[in-house]
Design an enzyme around this catalytic site. Structure first.
Site, PDB file in Angstrom:
ATOM      1  N   ARG A   1      40.891 -53.599   2.317  1.00 26.77           N
ATOM      2  CA  ARG A   1      41.360 -54.229   0.893  1.00 26.77           C
ATOM      3  C   ARG A   1      40.030 -54.933   0.330  1.00 26.77           C
ATOM      4  O   ARG A   1      39.692 -54.748  -0.761  1.00 26.77           O
ATOM      5  CB  ARG A   1      42.408 -55.027   1.004  1.00 26.77           C
ATOM      6  CG  ARG A   1      42.953 -55.220  -0.627  1.00 26.77           C
ATOM      7  CD  ARG A   1      44.108 -56.293  -0.533  1.00 26.77           C
ATOM      8  NE  ARG A   1      44.735 -56.108  -1.924  1.00 26.77           N
ATOM      9  CZ  ARG A   1      44.478 -57.245  -2.982  1.00 26.77           C
ATOM     10  NH1 ARG A   1      43.421 -57.923  -2.634  1.00 26.77           N
ATOM     11  NH2 ARG A   1      44.853 -57.093  -4.089  1.00 26.77           N
ATOM     12  N   CYS A   2      39.345 -55.604   1.209  1.00 28.48           N
ATOM     13  CA  CYS A   2      38.096 -56.555   0.808  1.00 28.48           C
ATOM     14  C   CYS A   2      37.188 -55.406   0.317  1.00 28.48           C
ATOM     15  O   CYS A   2      36.400 -55.789  -0.446  1.00 28.48           O
ATOM     16  CB  CYS A   2      37.713 -57.166   1.917  1.00 28.48           C
ATOM     17  SG  CYS A   2      38.768 -58.681   2.400  1.00 28.48           S
TER      18      CYS A   2
END
Length: 423
Positions: free
Chosen positions: A412-413
């Site tokens: 996600r980052c």
């Protein structure tokens, strides 16, 4: 190596709007990535803390892993855009190249120490792609030829090796800017080492033809004095956004985004502010909590207090258009209430085991990227958490992570979704 197949700059887009994110789990259509590059080879043990790293990744391996990540997305029909290519295309427009160099050098004033003209001349000698690569990688003092050095301090070899610091965190494209609805928060990053990163997004939104003609709403801009980072911003539904009060995002920053979203967003009615422990291990809300399906969420159980209590604040607008705040303590109840769910499941990182949970959370076991309802991308190393997800009926796409994980960020980052299908 995969090809960076962005649309040519001359090609018009058929999208009605180039930003469309009204959930965490809607089928992912377009995502913004940054392939790790030379900036990682400018990491040294002495300056790791300054540049927010704990270790030095091996560049050929981290690139291979990132290419695998991008291919995994493309194999599911996701359009992958690259930050570095969009920026190079942006610089091809009249006057933008010179303006960008002036802005990036101005923002790097703590490092260039009077060498503005020297570095400006050095950068403008490059073509657009190499200019962007060099800005991202940083400029070593040894790169400037002695005859090009105009000032005494440029001629003295002191201990600090850079005129322009590298930006090794750039492959975490989620944090500098995040899509909410049909707009963006272009963020003021908390740490000086990352503050320049959001300048790239600002330029792309202002000047790149794919975005500029659409007048994309900006919910918070990078000049605001209170910090906000995209890893703390989760779009739970078309009406609800969750934002973490964390080490990197301030309550004041959240209030500003909330006011703009609730007043000017086309569908948002609530912002849920969730306080998490302020430590590097937890860093952002999405390192301890993500949405993986309509009624399923990952969570690092250690962010909860006794009996699962937390500090949770529900922000809405009153009749006068002012923020009103209600406080809650039960995360599961809040999620069911705001999303209209009869039941919801919190899937604990590492199964809740004190050792496995701590180990896998450190390697981003809770940092899942949903690419469709019940389909997530995770790191292969978090096998306990991955197996739990599968037992809950979630499809898990594992990617290699021995080097990617050294930057302390997960799938996600590393991704900034800009278009998701509505659910």
């Amino acid at each position: 190596m995969i090809s960076m197949t962005n649309q040519p700059i001359s090609q018009d887009t058929t999208l009605k709007h180039p930003i469309h994110v009204y959930s965490e789990i809607g089928e992912l259509k377009t995502v913004l990535l940054k392939r790790p590059g030379r900036e990682l080879e400018n990491l040294t043990p002495e300056y790791l803390e300054r540049l927010l790293f704990d270790d030095i990744p091996h560049l050929p391996v981290i690139q291979k892993e990132h290419d695998y990540f991008a291919s995994a997305l493309q194999n599911r029909g996701v359009e992958v855009l690259y930050l570095e290519k969009l920026m190079a295309e942006t610089l091809s427009l009249p006057g933008v190249r010179e303006k960008f160099v002036a802005d990036i050098l101005s923002e790097s004033k703590s490092n260039i120490n009077g060498s503005y003209e020297t570095l400006k001349e050095y950068l403008l000698d490059f073509d657009n792609e190499m200019l962007i690569e060099t800005v991202m990688a940083g400029i070593r003092k040894s790169e400037i030829k002695p005859e090009k050095r105009r000032h005494l301090h440029e001629m003295i070899e002191d201990t600090y090796p850079f005129f322009l610091d590298p930006m090794p965190n750039l492959y975490f494209t989620r944090d500098p800017a995040a899509a909410i609805g049909h707009g963006l928060s272009i963020n003021r990053m908390k740490e000086p080492a990352r503050r320049r990163e959001s300048l790239f997004t600002q330029y792309i939104m202002r000047y790149h033809p794919r975005f500029a003609k659409h007048d994309v709403p900006i919910w918070s801009d990078r000049d605001y004095r209170f910090a906000m980072e995209g890893g703390d911003e989760l779009v739970l539904s078309k009406e609800v956004v969750a934002i973490g009060i964390s080490e990197r995002t301030t309550a004041q920053g959240i209030e500003r985004v909330a006011l703009n979203l609730l007043k000017h967003g086309d569908s948002f009615k609530k912002v849920i502010a969730i306080e998490i422990p302020k430590s590097r291990a937890f860093m952002h809300l999405d390192t301890v909590f993500t949405m993986v399906d309509h009624d399923k969420f990952t969570i690092h159980p250690f962010i909860q207090g006794p009996e699962g209590k937390m500090n949770i604040f529900e922000l809405t607008l009153n009749a006068e258009g002012e923020l009103q705040i209600a406080q809650h303590s039960d995360l599961l109840k809040v999620l069911k209430d705001v999303l209209g769910l009869q039941e919801a499941t919190l899937i604990p990182c590492g199964g809740g085991d004190p050792i496995a949970a701590a180990r896998e959370q450190w390697n981003d076991g809770s940092n899942t990227l949903a690419i469709a309802p019940g389909v997530v991308v995770t790191y292969d190393r978090n096998y306990v958490s991955n197996e739990l997800l599968r037992k809950e009926g979630v499809e898990v796409i594992e990617i290699m992570s021995s080097e990617l994980s050294r930057g302390r960020g997960g799938p996600r980052c590393m991704s900034c979704p800009i278009i998701r299908q509505d659910i």
